[in-house]
Design a protein around this motif. Sequence first.
Motif, PDB file in Angstrom:
ATOM      1  N   SER A   1      61.211   8.761  34.731  1.00 46.97           N
ATOM      2  CA  SER A   1      61.394   7.925  35.935  1.00 46.97           C
ATOM      3  C   SER A   1      62.727   6.417  34.914  1.00 46.97           C
ATOM      4  O   SER A   1      63.312   5.850  35.319  1.00 46.97           O
ATOM      5  N   SER A   2      61.221   5.925  33.925  1.00 42.18           N
ATOM      6  CA  SER A   2      62.151   4.519  33.391  1.00 42.18           C
ATOM      7  C   SER A   2      62.373   4.476  31.902  1.00 42.18           C
ATOM      8  O   SER A   2      62.947   3.510  31.557  1.00 42.18           O
ATOM      9  N   GLY A   3      62.832   5.733  31.664  1.00 40.06           N
ATOM     10  CA  GLY A   3      63.165   5.734  29.529  1.00 40.06           C
ATOM     11  C   GLY A   3      61.765   5.327  28.909  1.00 40.06           C
ATOM     12  O   GLY A   3      60.564   5.251  29.641  1.00 40.06           O
ATOM     13  N   TRP A   4      62.338   6.084  27.575  1.00 45.71           N
ATOM     14  CA  TRP A   4      61.742   5.260  26.511  1.00 45.71           C
ATOM     15  C   TRP A   4      60.551   4.189  26.439  1.00 45.71           C
ATOM     16  O   TRP A   4      61.614   3.186  26.148  1.00 45.71           O
ATOM     17  N   ASP A   5      59.441   4.484  25.615  1.00 48.87           N
ATOM     18  CA  ASP A   5      58.434   2.579  26.176  1.00 48.87           C
ATOM     19  C   ASP A   5      57.490   3.309  25.451  1.00 48.87           C
ATOM     20  O   ASP A   5      56.757   3.894  25.338  1.00 48.87           O
ATOM     21  N   PHE A   6      56.867   2.435  23.691  1.00 44.62           N
ATOM     22  CA  PHE A   6      56.409   2.896  23.026  1.00 44.62           C
ATOM     23  C   PHE A   6      54.589   2.770  23.479  1.00 44.62           C
ATOM     24  O   PHE A   6      54.065   3.396  23.574  1.00 44.62           O
ATOM     25  N   LEU A   7      54.494   2.224  24.569  1.00 36.87           N
ATOM     26  CA  LEU A   7      52.661   1.507  25.051  1.00 36.87           C
ATOM     27  C   LEU A   7      52.916   3.191  25.639  1.00 36.87           C
ATOM     28  O   LEU A   7      51.966   3.771  25.561  1.00 36.87           O
ATOM     29  N   THR A   8      54.136   3.205  26.666  1.00 40.59           N
ATOM     30  CA  THR A   8      53.891   4.241  27.709  1.00 40.59           C
ATOM     31  C   THR A   8      53.392   5.465  27.269  1.00 40.59           C
ATOM     32  O   THR A   8      53.052   6.120  27.557  1.00 40.59           O
ATOM     33  N   PHE A   9      54.701   5.592  26.427  1.00 36.58           N
ATOM     34  CA  PHE A   9      53.886   6.908  25.136  1.00 36.58           C
ATOM     35  C   PHE A   9      52.570   7.247  24.728  1.00 36.58           C
ATOM     36  O   PHE A   9      52.745   8.052  24.411  1.00 36.58           O
ATOM     37  N   THR A  10      52.489   5.913  23.859  1.00 34.60           N
ATOM     38  CA  THR A  10      50.783   6.007  23.872  1.00 34.60           C
ATOM     39  C   THR A  10      50.430   6.563  24.850  1.00 34.60           C
ATOM     40  O   THR A  10      48.835   7.540  24.465  1.00 34.60           O
ATOM     41  N   PHE A  11      50.286   6.099  25.588  1.00 34.77           N
ATOM     42  CA  PHE A  11      48.861   6.370  26.955  1.00 34.77           C
ATOM     43  C   PHE A  11      49.164   7.686  27.330  1.00 34.77           C
ATOM     44  O   PHE A  11      48.615   8.423  27.814  1.00 34.77           O
TER      45      PHE A  11
END
Lengths: 292, 549
Positions: free
Chosen positions: B245-255
């Motif tokens: 919903s909010s697009g790519w983000d490294f930290l969120t991807f790690t989570f």
Amino acid sequence: MQKPVLFSVGIKTLIGGVRPLIKVANLCRSFDTKKAVADLNFEVRRGEIFALLGPNGAGKTTTIKMILGMLKPDSGSISFDGQPLQFGEVAYKSRIGYVPETCALYETLSGREYLSFIGNLHHLSETDVKEKSDRLLEMLDLGDEADQLIRSYSKGMKQKVLIISALLHDPDLIILDEPFSGLDANTVLIFKEILKSQAARGKTIIFCSHILEVVQKLVDRLMIMKEGKALVSGTPDEIMRQTGHDSLDLTFNRITGSRDTEAVAQDIIDVIGSSKDSDSGNPDSPSDNGTN
Amino acid sequence: MEPTKQTINRHQLRTLIQVGIKQNWRGATNPFEPTADKKATVGFPGLAIWVGLNLFLSFALGGMILAISDFFISLVLSSFLAMTIVSMQVLMEFGNIIIIPDDFHIIGPRPVNSKTFFISKLIQLIYFVSLLSLAISIIPSFFALAKTESILSPVALILQFWICNLFASFLMMTIYTLIMKKTDRSRLERILGYVQLVMMILIMSGSFIFAQLFREYFMGADLSAALWVKLLPTYWFASPYKLISSGWDFLTFTFACGALILLIIISRVAFSYLSLSYADSLSRIPSNLESKQRNYLPRFVVSLWNRYARPEDKALLMITRANFKHDAKFRLGIMSFLPILLIYGAIGIREAGDGIFNPLNPIEGTAEIPNLLFGFAVSFFPLVIMSAMHSSKSWESAWVYFSTPMDRVRMVQSVGRIIILIITFPFGVGLFLIYLYFFKNPLDAFLHTLFLVTVGTNIITFGNLFSFTSKLPFSTDFSSGNVMMSGLGGLLLSLVVFMPPIIYICIAGYHGYIGWVVAMVIMLVIKKLLAIGSTKRIEIRVKKLEFFG
């Protein structure tokens, strides 16, 4: 009435030969520090009715559970039809029918559903299970109750379901732990005939029972156990001859070294009659039905 | 015979699953009802109680979705709460759904390999959790759709709830069975009770953390930036939604990756424990216990009890102790509720800060919340615990109530008295000590505790009057949700009647000692009336009882 031993042995020898279906060698099993079964050896031939007898805690049920592959022996071996059994092997279980000592049934199923469930686990066809279980339930006077939940059954009715479920797939080895518990006299007679006929068909039967009168008339051979060990084995006549008694009850009592039963009974009666003051027993005493 | 390679037997698998699910939907035995017309298809839907309860709770979670403006945070928080609720339900139904002791005796001698058995249990567990997850997520998903006007939100919410609940169930199963594996059988039963207690405290603490988070949110804190929100497993599991919903983000991807790894690890470990041998372990527990009864009470207390207690009370205390020691399901049932008392006590003390509002001598600035929490715990939870005392695995022994010259009315009443003795009284003593510490006035501490304990005893009698608890002890079989059903039924009705006066006293106070006397007199009059009414009611019920078990 004495069994026609020669005739019976002759037929069975023709059917199955003398090779044992079950052979138990040096079997041991302990629970924590208690030795339940200690260095047990015996074999049961094809077409034979074999009884495991012993006082409570003798190790009969533990032995049976090891034969069934439900418990793992600490040491020793069990062979089924000449093949050593490995713990965890399930294929041979399709050739076994088992009636446990306790009424282990899924009580939220109906009698018919339970038999269908067991039939399915044994890969019987749906129509075969239905036809067989309907007929058997009807024959054992459970037809009207077949769709009621098992939990509403009496002990005898549950026992009938257990026995039907053990025989449904026509197993080669039938193991029964106190099979006649809770059954009415007529049903016991029926099942005794069934067991004799199954043995005559070459099926092997191992059973435990405390009703020694039945055992004496039914079995070909028996083994008496105590504290996990075999004390004696042979035909009922052979064993009775050893002790000089003409009934298996007295023979059993003598072999297992139990106390003088009459004296124990008298002691119990003395204790029961010796109550001095008791306030427990007046059903008419008013209750204050007090508050919480 | 060489062990053959274990393959899943599809025919047996289908049969095991069908029968397992069928059993879950059938209810407890009632030995006091004739069973002649009980067809197999008309069982009481035990599982339906949990589904119904979760549907009810889903309204509260739906409200949360609407109340919190950031949908992602509402997703994290609501799924965290759902996870604690479903975990608790799985824990309470462990012996009914996941590892059933009877399985070993029934399936053990059949030609079913452990792989087929394991898969059937796994599917049953997933089915149970999925059903509960669906029930608890249905209302929030509608609200999510209404709020975001995007079809992605309800889909994400349902998936989030489902995965989090599965994760929590697998985690609990792992902890539970790991302990079963590490201990010997003779200690297993005792340890299981403590495990249940610790797990319930953890779950309850989860609810507490959640309440804190929610409060912080309404106090204006930015929860999306808070570290401990990010540490919640539900935050990790919701990360894929954030990525979409909010697009790519490294930290969120790690989570998101962390969540996936966590799920795989827990699943693999948990799956290795679903076996017949564990059913065997559970089924053998009672036979391996020491039978020696130890007395921890001073001799004079035991002597007083033996001298003055009613015979019914003595008998009931004895069987309660025996059931607690030997009946895993009963113990787990009790242990499911006990932590609530402890948690309420702990939260109350934490909320107290420097002082608790003294209803007899109010001081400005002291906290009223602890009073409410303590009042709620001591008054209402004994009733819920009492509902656990009607079930036992030895329920068939209830014939003894009919074959001995005992007074069955007094036996039913004894359940309430025993609960007061073993739950309400010790909790009351603890409460007195807490109040003593905060009020610095022994009289005030004693009087307020006495009032709350009196309300608690009234609620127990109230439960008897409305038949929620007026049953013979240990006389019915266990089934899914039956303890919860009668416990919550009694709780909800007594809440409506007794909560208003408790709230008033705990917030507004007694208005002096005269007020306390008035309040106590009212409670004692109510107590007398309830006692008369409940005794009559129990007498009528008991007279009709016949034992068909």
